[in-house]
Design an enzyme around this catalytic site. Sequence first.
Site, mmCIF file in Angstrom:
data_model
loop_
_atom_site.group_PDB
_atom_site.id
_atom_site.type_symbol
_atom_site.label_atom_id
_atom_site.label_comp_id
_atom_site.label_asym_id
_atom_site.label_seq_id
_atom_site.Cartn_x
_atom_site.Cartn_y
_atom_site.Cartn_z
ATOM 1 N N TYR A 133 -0.892 3.477 5.519
ATOM 2 C CA TYR A 133 -1.581 3.112 4.284
ATOM 3 C C TYR A 133 -2.668 2.101 4.645
ATOM 4 O O TYR A 133 -2.383 0.944 4.933
ATOM 5 C CB TYR A 133 -0.578 2.524 3.294
ATOM 6 C CG TYR A 133 -1.124 2.150 1.934
ATOM 7 C CD1 TYR A 133 -2.401 2.519 1.516
ATOM 8 C CD2 TYR A 133 -0.329 1.435 1.035
ATOM 9 C CE1 TYR A 133 -2.875 2.181 0.270
ATOM 10 C CE2 TYR A 133 -0.793 1.089 -0.219
ATOM 11 C CZ TYR A 133 -2.065 1.458 -0.598
ATOM 12 O OH TYR A 133 -2.540 1.114 -1.839
ATOM 13 N N LYS A 162 -2.815 7.392 3.953
ATOM 14 C CA LYS A 162 -3.287 7.170 2.587
ATOM 15 C C LYS A 162 -4.511 6.283 2.734
ATOM 16 O O LYS A 162 -4.402 5.109 3.096
ATOM 17 C CB LYS A 162 -2.225 6.490 1.725
ATOM 18 C CG LYS A 162 -2.722 6.121 0.325
ATOM 19 C CD LYS A 162 -1.666 5.355 -0.468
ATOM 20 C CE LYS A 162 -2.211 4.941 -1.836
ATOM 21 N NZ LYS A 162 -1.216 4.152 -2.607
#
EC number: 4.3.3.7
Length: 294
Positions: A133, A162
């Site tokens: 992320y 992400k």
Amino acid sequence: MLKGAVTALITPFDDNGAIDEKAFCNFVEWQITQGINGVSPVGTTGESPTLSHEERKQVVELCVEQVAKRVPVVAGAGSNSTSEAVELAQHAEKAGADAILVVTPYYNKPNQKGLYTHFSSIAKAISIPVIIYNIPGRSVIDMAVETMRDLCQDFKNIIGVKDATSKIGRVSEQREKCGKDFIQLSGDDCIALGFNAHGGVGCISVSSNVAPKLCAELHAACFRGDYETALKLNDLLMPLNRAVFIEPSPAGIKYAAAKLGLCGSLVRSPIVPLAETTKKIIDAALHHAGLLKE
């Protein structure tokens, strides 16, 4: 394969500020019946910074049990302490999560070597997939594409990112360096359509907390090459995408969920309830998307 609209789940609280287990399970069930492609508990939208480690584990366990393998569960397991992140990752695997989402360490600002060490330690400790992320706006560091490449080449279970850099060009860079099979998910609903056009395969979405059907349909339209339909859906969702971030998240999306009768709007301090002016903007966005009829 992880693909489509994956909801970054909110965490409902009861009137005393404790996790509302019944409301959470009902909310997860509703997400699935609406056609969501996956769920991600205890991320930023799930208020992980103000959940204890035991509460984070509690929510992951509840989510895995309720989902019952019908869609992928991508459990948040991030920390700015490597040992804590490893512990959370191992718990997520033991609980039955399909993958974990690990934010880049925040506040202590490691260099690229430190990022590599952090993620490699986590990857070695578990066998389930790891999604990086990358969100420089919150963590104050940006994982270089070369570091991402090295991690995915060296560890088979580091399978994707992400990407919340809001830099659309990063999709092509990461595709070039990490390969076409490296899963790229947008971390920003506002650019999800363009992100997919550049080679992304979906979004870990905030808006899908209240619009799972519309978000899933948008991504499905992208994947079949129907960008005319995707653009129409994007136009419906864009005011909502913007409105829920007028004030610090997740106050906005929790208010929207409460407005639709999905759960309460209580947030934990230092996040505070919305101003009335913001509520009116979110109400209008819900109307625009066809989610609020009154």
